[in-house]
Structures are given as C-alpha cells and as structure tokens.
Write a protein that holds these residues in place. Structure first.
Motif, PDB file in Angstrom:
ATOM      1  N   SER A 151     -19.304  -6.044 -19.778  1.00 23.56           N
ATOM      2  CA  SER A 151     -19.088  -4.699 -18.568  1.00 23.56           C
ATOM      3  C   SER A 151     -18.457  -3.355 -18.946  1.00 23.56           C
ATOM      4  O   SER A 151     -18.193  -3.351 -19.817  1.00 23.56           O
ATOM      5  N   ARG A 152     -18.798  -2.274 -18.209  1.00 25.26           N
ATOM      6  CA  ARG A 152     -18.418  -0.990 -18.849  1.00 25.26           C
ATOM      7  C   ARG A 152     -17.800  -0.601 -17.910  1.00 25.26           C
ATOM      8  O   ARG A 152     -17.276   0.246 -17.000  1.00 25.26           O
ATOM      9  N   SER A 153     -17.212  -1.903 -17.072  1.00 26.73           N
ATOM     10  CA  SER A 153     -16.732  -1.553 -15.720  1.00 26.73           C
ATOM     11  C   SER A 153     -15.136  -1.174 -15.478  1.00 26.73           C
ATOM     12  O   SER A 153     -14.645  -1.141 -16.589  1.00 26.73           O
ATOM     13  N   ASN A 154     -15.164  -0.435 -14.385  1.00 24.61           N
ATOM     14  CA  ASN A 154     -13.711   0.162 -14.740  1.00 24.61           C
ATOM     15  C   ASN A 154     -11.973  -0.361 -14.278  1.00 24.61           C
ATOM     16  O   ASN A 154     -12.894  -0.321 -12.462  1.00 24.61           O
ATOM     17  N   PRO A 155     -11.649  -1.052 -14.549  1.00 27.18           N
ATOM     18  CA  PRO A 155     -10.760  -2.012 -14.020  1.00 27.18           C
ATOM     19  C   PRO A 155      -9.580  -1.423 -12.822  1.00 27.18           C
ATOM     20  O   PRO A 155      -9.551  -1.444 -11.504  1.00 27.18           O
ATOM     21  N   TYR A 156     -10.273   0.323 -12.479  1.00 29.03           N
ATOM     22  CA  TYR A 156      -8.850   1.047 -11.578  1.00 29.03           C
ATOM     23  C   TYR A 156     -10.088   1.816 -10.658  1.00 29.03           C
ATOM     24  O   TYR A 156     -11.186   1.809 -11.062  1.00 29.03           O
ATOM     25  N   ARG A 163      -3.656   9.065  -9.427  1.00 27.42           N
ATOM     26  CA  ARG A 163      -2.406   8.687  -9.900  1.00 27.42           C
ATOM     27  C   ARG A 163      -1.854   8.320 -10.964  1.00 27.42           C
ATOM     28  O   ARG A 163      -1.303   8.716 -11.647  1.00 27.42           O
ATOM     29  N   LEU A 164      -2.273   7.724 -11.756  1.00 26.05           N
ATOM     30  CA  LEU A 164      -2.490   7.344 -13.378  1.00 26.05           C
ATOM     31  C   LEU A 164      -2.284   8.721 -13.976  1.00 26.05           C
ATOM     32  O   LEU A 164      -1.606   9.304 -14.552  1.00 26.05           O
ATOM     33  N   ARG A 165      -3.194   9.693 -13.776  1.00 27.26           N
ATOM     34  CA  ARG A 165      -3.714  10.964 -14.364  1.00 27.26           C
ATOM     35  C   ARG A 165      -2.364  11.678 -13.930  1.00 27.26           C
ATOM     36  O   ARG A 165      -2.259  12.656 -14.773  1.00 27.26           O
ATOM     37  N   SER A 166      -2.169  12.023 -12.466  1.00 25.42           N
ATOM     38  CA  SER A 166      -1.082  12.984 -12.056  1.00 25.42           C
ATOM     39  C   SER A 166       0.128  12.475 -12.721  1.00 25.42           C
ATOM     40  O   SER A 166       1.303  13.100 -12.745  1.00 25.42           O
ATOM     41  N   LYS A 167      -0.177  10.624 -13.198  1.00 24.92           N
ATOM     42  CA  LYS A 167       1.811  10.471 -13.763  1.00 24.92           C
ATOM     43  C   LYS A 167       1.474  11.507 -15.047  1.00 24.92           C
ATOM     44  O   LYS A 167       2.537  11.605 -15.418  1.00 24.92           O
ATOM     45  N   GLN A 168       0.171  11.090 -15.912  1.00 29.24           N
ATOM     46  CA  GLN A 168       0.579  11.792 -16.317  1.00 29.24           C
ATOM     47  C   GLN A 168       1.048  13.097 -17.280  1.00 29.24           C
ATOM     48  O   GLN A 168       1.657  13.425 -18.744  1.00 29.24           O
TER      49      GLN A 168
END
Length: 196
Positions: A151-156, A163-168
């Motif tokens: 699967s090429r699905s994203n678990p997020y 949120r992850l990108r903002s944190k990074q």
C-alpha cells in the motif's frame, strides 16, 4: 476454455536448461519433487470446458503467483523476470524461446479463478507442505505475508501531517535563531484537548 491435456513444451532449445539451470537450483528441485496437478484439480471447475478461447494453464498461472510469493516481487516484475530468467522459464514449464503472459493476466486469474482467497492460501499451503515433506524446504517455520500488494497509503491524517511539518519547521527556526520563539504563533492544541 480449459484444455483437458497438460501442455508439453517441445523445443530444440530445451537443452539450454541443463546448461543454465543448475541441478541444485531451488526452482528445479521444487519442480522435480512437487506434482502440481493438484492445482489443476482444485481449479478445473472454475473454467468452462467447451466455450471461449483457450485459457493459460492454471498450473502455470499458479506457478507465477508462487514465484511472486517466493521472491516477493510484483506481478509486473515476475512476468518481466520470466522473460529472461531461465530458472523461472524452466519452473513455469515454458520453452526457452516462449513469450510470457501479460501481467494483467495474473490479476484476472486471481479475480476470476481465485475469487475466494482462501483457495490461494490453501494451494500455497499444500505446496509448502509438500516441499517440507520432500525436504526442499528445511525450516518447519514459515512466515507468510498476508498482504497481496504494497500500500502507498499514508498512516497520518492531513492534520497530523501539518502538525509534524509545523513541529519540524519550528525546530529548524529555533536552531537557526533562538530569539524567534517569541515571534512565532502559539502551537495548535491537540484534538483530544478540543474534545474534553
């Protein structure tokens, strides 16, 4: 339509298999020790015996799927490798100069002939049991991945990605300029704090 007779491939180039595929090759040993006629018996009622064009041998189609399982490759890759890998062609019972199937045929085979995926698992289990019984496979433990496609699905979820990108981004900015902490907007609250 399914032929009642098993296909016997005669070719003036068949001697190449004795030169190119060693006697201790896994696929050669599996072919020599396992009678795959049980596949034909299991699938014969899935085919029409007197109507339509000639179908590809169910044994060969099953062997393609078995190669996919053994080598953990895609439909396209197993067909492409069968074009040039002599051990694959030998295992599939093809003449060295024979052309391969279209990869979409494997998908159709699974959908039309193996509608019940338990049947595929049963056939693979029978093959593995026979291989263990005959000593081709030494291990008593076999781990089988039950997924049929990656699967090429994203678990997020999209909000979690933001949120992850903002944190990074914050971390990168703070590493570059410690004084930026006071100028950036406040962090978003989590979904659980909104619910409570």
């Amino acid at each position: 339509m399914l032929s009642q007779e098993q296909e016997l491939v005669l070719s003036e180039y068949s001697g190449l298999y004795d030169i190119v595929v060693p006697q201790d090759n896994l696929l050669r040993r599996i072919n020599a020790l396992i009678d795959f006629s049980f596949v034909y018996q299991e699938l014969v009622d899935k085919y029409c015996s007197d109507n339509g064009r000639m179908a590809e041998s169910p044994i060969r189609m099953f062997k393609y799927i078995l190669l996919k399982v053994i080598y953990d490759i895609s439909d396209v890759d197993v067909v492409e490798r069968s074009r040039y890998d002599m051990s694959f062609k030998y295992f599939l019972g093809m003449a060295p100069e024979s052309d391969v199937i279209n990869p979409s045929s494997l998908c159709k085979f699974r959908k039309l002939r193996l509608k019940d995926m338990d049947l595929l698992n049963l056939l693979i289990k029978k093959t593995v049991d026979i291989a263990i019984e005959r000593g081709v496979i030494k291990s008593r433990t076999i781990i089988v991945d039950a997924t049929h496609t990656a699967s090429r699905s994203n678990p997020y979820s999209p909000i979690e990605i933001l949120r992850l990108r903002s944190k990074q981004l914050r971390k990168t900015v703070y590493d570059a300029d410690e004084d930026a902490k006071g100028t950036l907007p406040k962090k978003m609250r989590t979904m659980t704090s909104y619910v409570s």
